[in-house]
Design a protein around this motif. Structure first.
Motif, PDB file in Angstrom:
ATOM      1  N   VAL A   1       0.813  -1.212   0.000  1.00 43.21           N
ATOM      2  CA  VAL A   1       0.000   0.000   0.000  1.00 43.21           C
ATOM      3  C   VAL A   1       0.850   1.267   0.000  1.00 43.21           C
ATOM      4  N   ASP A   2       2.038   1.229   0.590  1.00 40.55           N
ATOM      5  CA  ASP A   2       2.923   2.402   0.558  1.00 40.55           C
ATOM      6  C   ASP A   2       3.365   2.697  -0.876  1.00 40.55           C
ATOM      7  N   ASP A   3       3.690   1.645  -1.630  1.00 47.30           N
ATOM      8  CA  ASP A   3       4.080   1.822  -3.033  1.00 47.30           C
ATOM      9  C   ASP A   3       2.907   2.337  -3.862  1.00 47.30           C
ATOM     10  N   VAL A   4       1.719   1.768  -3.635  1.00 43.55           N
ATOM     11  CA  VAL A   4       0.531   2.218  -4.363  1.00 43.55           C
ATOM     12  C   VAL A   4       0.277   3.695  -4.071  1.00 43.55           C
ATOM     13  N   ALA A   5       0.355   4.081  -2.811  1.00 35.65           N
ATOM     14  CA  ALA A   5       0.102   5.468  -2.430  1.00 35.65           C
ATOM     15  C   ALA A   5       1.091   6.409  -3.110  1.00 35.65           C
ATOM     16  N   ARG A   6       2.375   6.062  -3.077  1.00 34.14           N
ATOM     17  CA  ARG A   6       3.395   6.918  -3.687  1.00 34.14           C
ATOM     18  C   ARG A   6       3.159   7.072  -5.182  1.00 34.14           C
ATOM     19  N   VAL A   7       2.950   5.944  -5.868  1.00 33.05           N
ATOM     20  CA  VAL A   7       2.738   5.974  -7.319  1.00 33.05           C
ATOM     21  C   VAL A   7       1.452   6.735  -7.657  1.00 33.05           C
ATOM     22  N   ALA A   8       0.393   6.474  -6.905  1.00 33.39           N
ATOM     23  CA  ALA A   8      -0.898   7.117  -7.167  1.00 33.39           C
ATOM     24  C   ALA A   8      -0.812   8.628  -7.008  1.00 33.39           C
ATOM     25  N   VAL A   9      -0.243   9.069  -5.918  1.00 31.78           N
ATOM     26  CA  VAL A   9      -0.154  10.508  -5.658  1.00 31.78           C
ATOM     27  C   VAL A   9       0.738  11.185  -6.702  1.00 31.78           C
ATOM     28  N   GLU A  10       1.876  10.576  -7.023  1.00 36.75           N
ATOM     29  CA  GLU A  10       2.755  11.154  -8.052  1.00 36.75           C
ATOM     30  C   GLU A  10       2.045  11.224  -9.399  1.00 36.75           C
ATOM     31  N   ALA A  11       1.313  10.173  -9.761  1.00 37.57           N
ATOM     32  CA  ALA A  11       0.622  10.144 -11.046  1.00 37.57           C
ATOM     33  C   ALA A  11      -0.463  11.216 -11.107  1.00 37.57           C
ATOM     34  N   VAL A  12      -1.249  11.336 -10.056  1.00 37.47           N
ATOM     35  CA  VAL A  12      -2.325  12.328 -10.042  1.00 37.47           C
ATOM     36  C   VAL A  12      -1.748  13.740 -10.045  1.00 37.47           C
TER      37      VAL A  12
END
Length: 178
Positions: free
Chosen positions: A129-140
């Motif tokens: 979930v930490d990786d998902v959060a980082r990737v998601a926030v950077e992408a958005v």
């Protein structure tokens, strides 16, 4: 763009578009996908079956997105995206980022200004979930809306990450602070 995170049932949010962490068949499944299909009612499945018969006979590719109506949900549209599955060797963060940017492309193309996302690929698809959060926030944050066929003046104004647990919320809050 306003970006926030909170614990919420994505099927209850009154936003323009909710994003479904779908599987490639688009025919429902477990987790968020199953909850969205159940809350939207049978017309969502009917529309997904039409998509499979017509424009997506091989299913929706990982990292891509497609929209349907939201039917019995308070949202106007459901944007379906297929996240990468780490258990199947799909470990490229660019595929995960594409889920978020392609979903925003599709939502903006519909005229959506408010979008809610789940933690795509976290959980059953094996991503931390930490990786998902980082990737998601950077992408958005990196998404500009300035893409072919999308008028940036009509873009998405607010994104909410609708999360199912305190652990996921903490991960997304940390990513938003960085």
């Amino acid at each position: 763009m306003d970006i926030s995170a909170r614990i919420a049932d994505i099927t209850t949010l009154a936003v323009d578009a909710i994003v479904n962490a779908a599987n490639s068949t688009l025919l429902g499944g477990g987790g968020v996908d199953g909850a969205i299909h159940a809350a939207a009612g049978p017309r969502l499945l009917e529309e997904c079956r039409r998509l499979r018969r017509t424009t997506l006979p091989d299913g929706l590719p990982v990292g891509d997105a497609v929209a349907t109506g939201a039917y019995d949900l308070p949202a106007r549209w459901v944007v379906h995206t297929v996240g990468p599955n780490r258990h199947r060797g799909q470990t490229d963060p660019a595929l995960l980022a594409s889920c978020f940017t392609r979903s925003l492309d599709v939502a903006a193309g519909l005229g959506a200004t408010t979008v809610a996302f789940p933690a795509i690929s976290a959980g059953a698809y094996g991503w931390d979930v930490d990786d998902v959060a980082r990737v998601a926030v950077e992408a958005v944050r990196g998404w500009s809306g300035a893409r072919p066929g999308v008028d940036p003046g009509d873009g998405v104004a607010a994104v909410t990450f609708a999360l199912a647990s305190p652990r996921a919320l903490a991960a997304f809050e940390a990513a938003l602070r960085s």
